[in-house]
Scaffold this active site. Structure first.
Site, PDB file in Angstrom:
ATOM      1  N   HIS A 298       7.545  -0.374  -8.680  1.00 14.74           N
ATOM      2  CA  HIS A 298       7.329   0.126  -7.322  1.00 14.74           C
ATOM      3  C   HIS A 298       6.990  -1.029  -6.378  1.00 14.74           C
ATOM      4  O   HIS A 298       7.569  -1.150  -5.288  1.00 14.74           O
ATOM      5  CB  HIS A 298       6.196   1.160  -7.339  1.00 14.74           C
ATOM      6  N   GLU A 299       6.056  -1.903  -6.794  1.00 13.31           N
ATOM      7  CA  GLU A 299       5.643  -3.022  -5.932  1.00 13.31           C
ATOM      8  C   GLU A 299       6.798  -3.981  -5.692  1.00 13.31           C
ATOM      9  O   GLU A 299       6.992  -4.473  -4.573  1.00 13.31           O
ATOM     10  CB  GLU A 299       4.466  -3.768  -6.568  1.00 13.31           C
ATOM     11  N   HIS A 302       9.209  -2.970  -2.996  1.00 13.92           N
ATOM     12  CA  HIS A 302       8.877  -3.360  -1.618  1.00 13.92           C
ATOM     13  C   HIS A 302       9.518  -4.707  -1.276  1.00 13.92           C
ATOM     14  O   HIS A 302      10.000  -4.908  -0.157  1.00 13.92           O
ATOM     15  CB  HIS A 302       7.361  -3.448  -1.452  1.00 13.92           C
ATOM     16  N   GLU A 378       6.983   3.716   1.037  1.00 19.26           N
ATOM     17  CA  GLU A 378       6.452   4.102  -0.271  1.00 19.26           C
ATOM     18  C   GLU A 378       7.436   4.986  -1.027  1.00 19.26           C
ATOM     19  O   GLU A 378       7.654   4.815  -2.228  1.00 19.26           O
ATOM     20  CB  GLU A 378       5.108   4.824  -0.108  1.00 19.26           C
TER      21      GLU A 378
END
Length: 438
Positions: A298-299, A302, A378
């Protein structure tokens, strides 16, 4: 009926009084709006006393009740501390020396910080600090802040003074350079002053992280574990660095295998040292390796999707706009007169008046827009983790992290829309659930 202030018709008030009254009224309007939102959210906490049906499979009643009580305490604390912040901003009209101003703010904010750490966080099992560690940390933070803030502010004021008609361009470029330097050096030189960073030991997790980073061309150079458990049992992870020098930082509280909070104390020892204390937990904290990889997926999403660069660009565009408008407004004597400066027009005072008060309506709108954008980012990062095949692990990781942090899964929709930079848990789980079904 004509609007009047203290018996004087609004139209007949001097410009400086109208400016000050407008700023004051807007400040209180923002506070009343925040109080309204807090009231709605606290009503959700109070009335939702049983696990909703849709949460039955992911949260037991004990965890639900703990999270409800924790968030209720936090929201009540935020209401009163928010009132304090609002009063502080409207009462203080003159800050002659920046050092004295920040010292005043640190001292007056100390009771709120103490209460938050040693009452609310302690009550709900998050605080890991002793009183001595807290004060040592606070003093260290104040000194480091002054070592950065005072020189930077002095240089900024000097640039504004000598910059001529286009000083706003030079001031913006200076703040851009300072922000990039601080981002670059923070994790390597500033953060280690407060927390211990150690390289992630060789093993299955580190190898898997390196493989995942390589698969998306993330230029990973180092992976660190930070001892977040010395301060709190909350979890986190982030990456930093520019160009080909990226590093990943994992809080030990995120890692089930590394968290000090999961380690039993030897017989005859209470686990206390001069700085921290260890609490006995009845359940394991943190995530398994597969779930940690999903969180990192997920990070890294970004980064891959350009969210970091987009945020930097938006921030710098906003900074340039603010400096430009500051250049337009700084010559308006009425702004200084409105806040009690009749004879002089100090540059620092002008910065504070314009950036903190005159821009406050714009800042509120911008903050809301950035919150909406952050929630969109997100969801996109979650979708990226799903494309890496991490949907199931991210689903379970989000549930674990929500339990570990006593997050309350039910939110008032207006409060959530206005305040939450991350989508509520149920919305993220629903998106991942659809991804798993696909």
């Amino acid at each position: 009926m004509a609007l009047s202030v203290l018996g004087e018709p609004w139209a007949e008030l001097p410009v400086e009084k109208r400016i000050f009254c407008s700023v004051l009224l807007f400040s209180w309007a923002v506070y009343l709006w925040e109080a309204f939102l807090a009231h709605r959210q606290r009503r959700v906490y109070r009335t939702t006393t049983h696990v909703p049906q849709e949460l039955g499979q992911i949260m037991d009643s004990e965890t639900f009740e703990k999270s409800r009580l924790y968030q209720l305490d936090k929201s009540t604390f935020s209401f009163w501390s928010g009132l304090y912040s609002e009063l502080e901003g409207t009462i203080i009209q003159s800050l002659v020396f920046l050092l004295l101003a920040t010292l005043f703010s640190a001292v007056t904010g100390l009771p709120w910080s103490l209460y938050n750490t040693f009452v609310i966080e302690e009550k709900h099992g998050f605080n890991q600090q002793t009183l001595g560690f807290f004060f040592k940390d606070a003093i260290k933070k104040f000194i480091v802040t002054q070592c950065i803030l005072l020189p930077v502010t002095s240089l900024l004021l000097y640039i504004i003074k000598i910059g001529g008609d286009y000083f706003f361009i030079y001031a913006w470029l200076f703040t851009l350079v300072v922000s990039l330097v601080l981002v670059t050096i923070y994790a390597d030189y500033i953060a280690p002053l407060f927390d211990k960073f150690i390289p992630l030991p060789e093993g299955e997790l580190k190898q898997a992280i390196e493989i995942m980073a390589k698969s998306i061309d993330f230029p990973l150079t180092k992976v660190y574990v930070v001892e977040g458990s010395k301060r709190s049992s909350h979890s986190n992870a982030y990456f930093y660095g520019f160009f080909k020098n990226k590093r990943i930082v994992l809080f030990d509280t995120l890692l089930e295998d590394y968290s000090a909070l999961n380690k039993e104390q030897p017989d005859g020892e209470d686990g206390e040292d001069d700085d921290t204390k260890s609490k006995v937990k009845s359940k394991k904290q943190g995530c398994k390796n597969e779930e940690v990889l999903a969180v990192l997926g997920h990070e890294l999403g970004h980064w891959k999707l350009g969210h970091t660069i987009k945020n930097i660009v938006i921030s710098q565009m906003n900074s340039f706009l603010c400096f430009f408008l500051f250049a337009v407004l700084i010559g308006q004597r009425e702004l200084f007169t409105a806040f009690g400066f009749y004879e002089t027009q100090p540059t620092l005072i002008g910065l504070l008046i314009i950036f903190q008060f005159i821009f406050s309506p714009y800042n509120e709108v911008l903050s809301f827009c950035l919150t909406v954008l952050s929630r969109r980012f997100e969801f996109q990062a979650d979708a990226f983790a799903k494309e890496l095949g991490k949907a199931n692990d991210l689903y379970s990781a989000l549930i674990k992290l929500n339990k570990d942090n006593l997050g309350f899964p039910v939110s008032d929709w207006i409060f959530s829309m206005w305040h939450y930079s991350h989508p509520p848990l149920l919305e993220r789980l629903q998106a991942l659930k659809e991804a798993k079904q696909d």
